[in-house]
Design an enzyme around this catalytic site. Structure first.
Site, PDB file in Angstrom:
ATOM      1  N   LYS A   1       0.812  -1.281   0.096  1.00  0.00           N
ATOM      2  CA  LYS A   1       0.071  -0.015  -0.068  1.00  0.00           C
ATOM      3  C   LYS A   1       0.839   1.284   0.005  1.00  0.00           C
ATOM      4  O   LYS A   1       0.726   2.311  -0.660  1.00  0.00           O
ATOM      5  CB  LYS A   1      -0.822  -0.020   1.234  1.00  0.00           C
ATOM      6  CG  LYS A   1      -2.044  -1.020   0.973  1.00  0.00           C
ATOM      7  CD  LYS A   1      -2.842  -1.318   2.446  1.00  0.00           C
ATOM      8  CE  LYS A   1      -2.240  -1.223   3.675  1.00  0.00           C
ATOM      9  NZ  LYS A   1      -1.700  -2.573   3.780  1.00  0.00           N
ATOM     10  N   THR A   2       1.911   1.241   0.740  1.00  0.00           N
ATOM     11  CA  THR A   2       2.596   2.485   1.007  1.00  0.00           C
ATOM     12  C   THR A   2       3.449   2.575  -0.485  1.00  0.00           C
ATOM     13  O   THR A   2       3.699   3.721  -1.034  1.00  0.00           O
ATOM     14  CB  THR A   2       3.735   2.361   2.090  1.00  0.00           C
ATOM     15  OG1 THR A   2       3.238   2.153   3.142  1.00  0.00           O
ATOM     16  CG2 THR A   2       4.716   3.545   2.226  1.00  0.00           C
TER      17      THR A   2
ATOM     18  N   ASP B   1      -1.963   6.237   6.233  1.00  0.00           N
ATOM     19  CA  ASP B   1      -1.886   4.724   6.845  1.00  0.00           C
ATOM     20  C   ASP B   1      -2.862   4.614   7.890  1.00  0.00           C
ATOM     21  O   ASP B   1      -2.942   5.725   8.615  1.00  0.00           O
ATOM     22  CB  ASP B   1      -0.349   4.503   6.876  1.00  0.00           C
ATOM     23  CG  ASP B   1      -0.151   3.000   6.804  1.00  0.00           C
ATOM     24  OD1 ASP B   1      -1.306   2.422   6.296  1.00  0.00           O
ATOM     25  OD2 ASP B   1       0.945   2.404   7.359  1.00  0.00           O
TER      26      ASP B   1
ATOM     27  N   THR C   1      -6.423  -1.748   6.812  1.00  0.00           N
ATOM     28  CA  THR C   1      -6.406  -3.092   6.631  1.00  0.00           C
ATOM     29  C   THR C   1      -7.646  -3.871   6.253  1.00  0.00           C
ATOM     30  O   THR C   1      -7.818  -4.858   5.594  1.00  0.00           O
ATOM     31  CB  THR C   1      -5.931  -3.975   7.885  1.00  0.00           C
ATOM     32  OG1 THR C   1      -6.464  -3.084   8.813  1.00  0.00           O
ATOM     33  CG2 THR C   1      -4.435  -3.880   8.314  1.00  0.00           C
TER      34      THR C   1
ATOM     35  N   ARG D   1       6.431  -8.197   1.808  1.00  0.00           N
ATOM     36  CA  ARG D   1       7.298  -7.769   2.682  1.00  0.00           C
ATOM     37  C   ARG D   1       8.134  -8.874   3.617  1.00  0.00           C
ATOM     38  O   ARG D   1       9.270  -8.697   3.845  1.00  0.00           O
ATOM     39  CB  ARG D   1       6.631  -6.733   3.896  1.00  0.00           C
ATOM     40  CG  ARG D   1       7.455  -6.473   5.217  1.00  0.00           C
ATOM     41  CD  ARG D   1       6.765  -5.776   6.262  1.00  0.00           C
ATOM     42  NE  ARG D   1       6.636  -4.424   5.640  1.00  0.00           N
ATOM     43  CZ  ARG D   1       5.510  -3.567   5.688  1.00  0.00           C
ATOM     44  NH1 ARG D   1       4.523  -4.099   6.712  1.00  0.00           N
ATOM     45  NH2 ARG D   1       5.377  -2.453   5.195  1.00  0.00           N
TER      46      ARG D   1
END
Ligand code: ADP
Length: 356
Positions: A76-77, A121, A170, A229
């Site tokens: 997302k980032t 975020d 989320t 990640r």
């Protein structure tokens, strides 16, 4: 780019947890795809976003507000940075928990440049007054700054330059509908397929100057919980092992041996996940057992079990949440190499729940 806040959810020591320390953030930054072409997987989201951004560029306008939902570590980032890069706009990064007061948000909004991307975020964790201020800012590019208190308080309207809000959460379902409705484009990010994670791993290995063979990449991908990640993090730990214990080349054997050292098993379960499953099977015969009881048995906080271990175990089909408590599935018994008790003797009802 400007980091206003560092998330800290207390899971820094977990190899499969969220990203918390600055060093890791620096490595992540180095591995981040810089444009949509480099971004692996999420075909639908990429295609739709590409259209949104191209259209905005063609109109010479600021892109619509974008809401990205999906589990931590899915990109997302990264996507928010790509949006800024594709729009040739600066980006400001902050998070819901960092915005406690409406004034905090007003300060950020009023300092944005025209066209800037604001990445927010954990947008679902913003305070209520800030959220209400955001409604107006998103719709009319305007905020009312309240000066003074009580009956003498006055609202001073403040014009904002057009900006693009990229919100990340989320779960989109956690957002109040009025906020959700103000996003022009909403994308849900899915977990990645093993083949996509292999591509992520090969790409990162190349950037880190690490040699890896296809079987080595497949081994790491299979333990990465569908999450880039985690794939990148496991790759770095396997690289360490390969350098110290072997000739630096990552093969399937090296990857397997390295991840055994770090207690990440062949399905990506770590010590916490296995601890929860083991307690459920060995102490409670597979359940049903209440969450709090289970948490005490593994010596963890209830929230840790519920928010950190459970979602993955449920997704993997190893654990089920039922109205009577947590229950292990037949797959959980098989994964830990244990035999479930017979329903006639156990009498705990779990066999009925799965129709076995
Ligand atoms: P989130 O914001 O959803 O928690 P991030 O955008 O910070 O996730 O991504 C975490 C890491 O995973 C980054 O270092 C990034 O390099 C990598 N990553 C995420 N998505 C992709 C992707 N589609 N392709 C390649 N790498 C990715």
């Amino acid at each position: 780019m400007n980091w206003d806040d560092t998330a800290d959810d207390g899971t820094a020591e977990r190899l499969v947890g969220a990203s918390t320390d600055r060093e890791e953030q620096a490595v992540e930054a180095a591995l981040r795809p810089k444009d949509l072409g480099e971004f692996i997987g999420q075909e639908k989201v990429r295609e739709q976003l590409d259209l949104v951004l191209r259209a905005a560029r063609a109109r010479g306008a600021t892109a619509d507000h974008v809401l990205l939902s999906g589990a931590p570590g899915l990109g997302k980032t990264t996507l928010s940075m790509i949006i800024a890069a594709e729009m040739e706009a600066p980006i400001r990064i902050t998070s819901g928990p960092a915005i406690q007061h409406a004034g905090d948000l007003a300060a950020i909004l009023s300092s944005l440049q025209e066209g800037e991307v604001l990445f927010l975020d954990e947008i679902h964790r913003m305070s209520r007054p800030a959220e209400e201020m955001l409604y107006m800012a998103m719709e009319d590019f305007r905020v009312d700054v309240i000066v003074g208190k009580g009956p003498g308080a006055t609202a001073i309207p403040l014009e904002l330059p057009p900006f693009t809000l990229v919100g990340a959460t989320t779960r989109a379902g956690l957002l109040p509908p009025p906020l959700r409705d103000r996003f022009g484009f909403t994308a849900h990010m899915e977990f990645y397929e093993p083949a996509e994670l292999e591509r992520v791993i090969h790409r990162s290995a190349h950037l880190l100057d690490v040699e890896i063979d296809p079987q080595g990449a497949a081994e790491i991908a299979g333990r990465s919980r569908g999450t880039p990640r985690i794939a990148n993090r496991l790759l770095r730990r396997v690289r360490d092992y390969a350098q110290v214990k072997a000739d630096g080349v990552i093969t399937q054997e090296i990857a397997g041996a390295a991840l055994a050292v770090y207690e990440v098993d062949n399905r990506g379960l770590d010590r916490l996940d296995r601890g929860v499953l083991e307690a459920l099977l060995k102490l409670f015969g597979g359940g049903p057992v209440g969450l709090s009881t289970l948490a005490v048995a593994v010596g963890e906080e209830r929230e840790t079990v519920e928010e950190v271990a459970e979602p993955f175990l449920v997704r993997e089909g190893l654990l089920a949440r039922t109205p009577r408590g947590r229950v292990a599935t037949p797959a959980a018994w098989a994964h830990l190499g244990l035999t479930p008790p017979r329903s006639s003797t156990g009498g705990n009802g779990q066999q009925d729940l799965f129709g076995a």
